[in-house]
Design a protein around this motif. Structure first.
Motif, PDB file in Angstrom:
ATOM      1  N   ALA A 196       0.841  -1.208   0.000  1.00 26.29           N
ATOM      2  CA  ALA A 196       0.000   0.000   0.000  1.00 26.29           C
ATOM      3  C   ALA A 196       0.876   1.258   0.000  1.00 26.29           C
ATOM      4  N   VAL A 197       1.986   1.201   0.724  1.00 28.10           N
ATOM      5  CA  VAL A 197       2.890   2.364   0.786  1.00 28.10           C
ATOM      6  C   VAL A 197       3.529   2.575  -0.583  1.00 28.10           C
ATOM      7  N   LEU A 198       3.965   1.474  -1.184  1.00 28.87           N
ATOM      8  CA  LEU A 198       4.615   1.552  -2.502  1.00 28.87           C
ATOM      9  C   LEU A 198       3.648   2.092  -3.556  1.00 28.87           C
ATOM     10  N   GLU A 199       2.450   1.535  -3.575  1.00 26.98           N
ATOM     11  CA  GLU A 199       1.521   1.924  -4.656  1.00 26.98           C
ATOM     12  C   GLU A 199       1.053   3.364  -4.490  1.00 26.98           C
ATOM     13  N   ALA A 200       0.883   3.820  -3.237  1.00 26.29           N
ATOM     14  CA  ALA A 200       0.462   5.220  -3.026  1.00 26.29           C
ATOM     15  C   ALA A 200       1.540   6.186  -3.526  1.00 26.29           C
ATOM     16  N   ALA A 201       2.806   5.772  -3.424  1.00 23.57           N
ATOM     17  CA  ALA A 201       3.905   6.656  -3.841  1.00 23.57           C
ATOM     18  C   ALA A 201       3.918   6.865  -5.355  1.00 23.57           C
ATOM     19  N   TYR A 202       3.303   5.941  -6.105  1.00 25.00           N
ATOM     20  CA  TYR A 202       3.326   6.028  -7.571  1.00 25.00           C
ATOM     21  C   TYR A 202       1.941   6.284  -8.164  1.00 25.00           C
ATOM     22  N   ALA A 203       0.947   6.519  -7.292  1.00 26.41           N
ATOM     23  CA  ALA A 203      -0.407   6.842  -7.783  1.00 26.41           C
ATOM     24  C   ALA A 203      -1.012   7.839  -6.798  1.00 26.41           C
ATOM     25  N   ASP A 204      -0.389   9.013  -6.706  1.00 27.03           N
ATOM     26  CA  ASP A 204      -0.808   9.993  -5.707  1.00 27.03           C
ATOM     27  C   ASP A 204      -2.165  10.602  -6.071  1.00 27.03           C
ATOM     28  N   PRO A 205      -2.955  10.951  -5.067  1.00 26.58           N
ATOM     29  CA  PRO A 205      -4.308  11.445  -5.326  1.00 26.58           C
ATOM     30  C   PRO A 205      -4.332  12.799  -6.059  1.00 26.58           C
ATOM     31  N   LEU A 206      -3.241  13.542  -5.968  1.00 30.27           N
ATOM     32  CA  LEU A 206      -3.195  14.830  -6.684  1.00 30.27           C
ATOM     33  C   LEU A 206      -2.993  14.627  -8.187  1.00 30.27           C
TER      34      LEU A 206
END
Ligand code: AVI
Length: 315
Positions: A196-206
């Protein structure tokens, strides 16, 4: 005195077009990640490093801030700090004082951008001997004689090594060992961590990483004449656990035809163009890779969560 600048590899527009069109015809289609970094892409990447979700840059900076003095005590003797992918030279500049750097060699693909960064640095560090080298160091690491004959400390931060496959990373490390001339290597490596940490870093909500990914198409449009419409492509990023890597792709949101002078390719809705791999390493595996490349006397530092590693090794 102005810092010296040497441009070694001047990219040939025909070769760039050939490489890109070959990738677009491939199955699956691919665009090499080095094409992310046009002027806008470099700014978008700088914005990514500021995102709360993109932990690597700030985690690595904290490791250096905390352990630079300990690193300095373990460094092999070196005459020049060689900064691979120097960009704005900020990361290396933080090490000048703790490491007692006397000669700084900034290497990046194009010397034009380095010139500005070195001019600013020169004012802050007038005593430092500085050289800027324009070199595609992913292909070779033959530095000019002006970089000096003595041992070098090669500095490769930011986990850019993660954008190489393990085989390419090994080949790169072997070249780095030769280029160090008996000195050493200081390298930042992103580590395996919760998905989850990895994927959030490459698919940011902004959507900054999505813009960075899509912008590669604008670059390809300019240099290869392929008539991409950016709105036809969606950002896809996921962790491939089997390969231990984040993959980034661009996915056609509808059936699309992309045309360029002398050719075209049709993509069905859902078909993808592979734009980047970002490998995540385990400490033991990366240490083994360094040893396989011929490095010895390894040391490493991580943050408290073990998310990022900095390795120091003797060439
Ligand atoms: C430059 N490189 C180490 C970055 C990475 O994390 O693989 C590039 C990047 N791609 C998407 N976000 C950042």
């Amino acid at each position: 005195m102005k810092p010296r600048l040497i441009q070694l590899d001047r990219a040939d527009p025909g070769a760039i077009r050939d490489e890109l069109l070959r990738g677009l015809r491939d199955d699956p289609a691919a665009i090499p990640p080095k094409y992310f970094y046009d002027a806008l892409g470099a700014r978008l990447f700088a914005a990514i490093t500021e995102l709360p979700e993109y932990y690597p840059t700030r985690t690595e900076a904290a490791i250096f801030a905390r352990h630079a003095d300990a690193m300095a005590r373990l460094l092999p003797a070196f005459e020049a700090l060689v900064d691979l992918g120097a960009g704005n030279c900020e990361k290396a500049a933080r090490l000048f004082a703790p490491f007692g750097v006397r000669r700084y060699v900034a290497v990046d693909i194009a010397v034009d951008y380095l010139g500005e960064s070195l001019d600013i640095l020169r004012r802050q560090h007038p005593q430092l001997d500085m050289l800027g080298v324009g070199l595609d160091f992913s292909a070779h690491l033959a530095l000019p004689a002006e970089a000096g004959a003595g041992p070098r400390l090669l500095f490769y931060p930011g986990s850019s090594i993660g954008n190489f496959t393990p085989a390419a990373a090994l080949a790169f490390l072997r070249r780095a060992r030769a280029a160090a001339q008996g000195g050493g290597l200081l390298i930042g490596v992103d580590l395996v961590k919760p998905v989850a940490v990895l994927e959030a870093a490459y698919a940011d909500p902004l959507g900054v990483t999505a813009a960075f990914n899509r912008n590669v198409l604008a670059h390809v449009r300019r240099v290869a004449g392929a008539d991409f419409s950016l709105a036809d492509w969606g950002h896809v990023a996921f962790y491939n656990a089997g390969e231990s890597r984040i993959e980034m792709h661009l996915e056609a949101v509808r059936d699309v035809a992309v045309r360029w002078p002398g050719g075209e390719r049709r993509f069905a809705a859902g078909e993808r163009i592979h734009t980047e791999n970002s490998y995540k390493w385990r400490v033991a595996d990366f240490a083994a890779l360094l040893v396989e490349a011929g490095f010895r006397d390894l040391h490493h530092w991580t943050d408290d969560k073990g998310w990022f590693g900095v390795f120091l090794a003797r060439a």
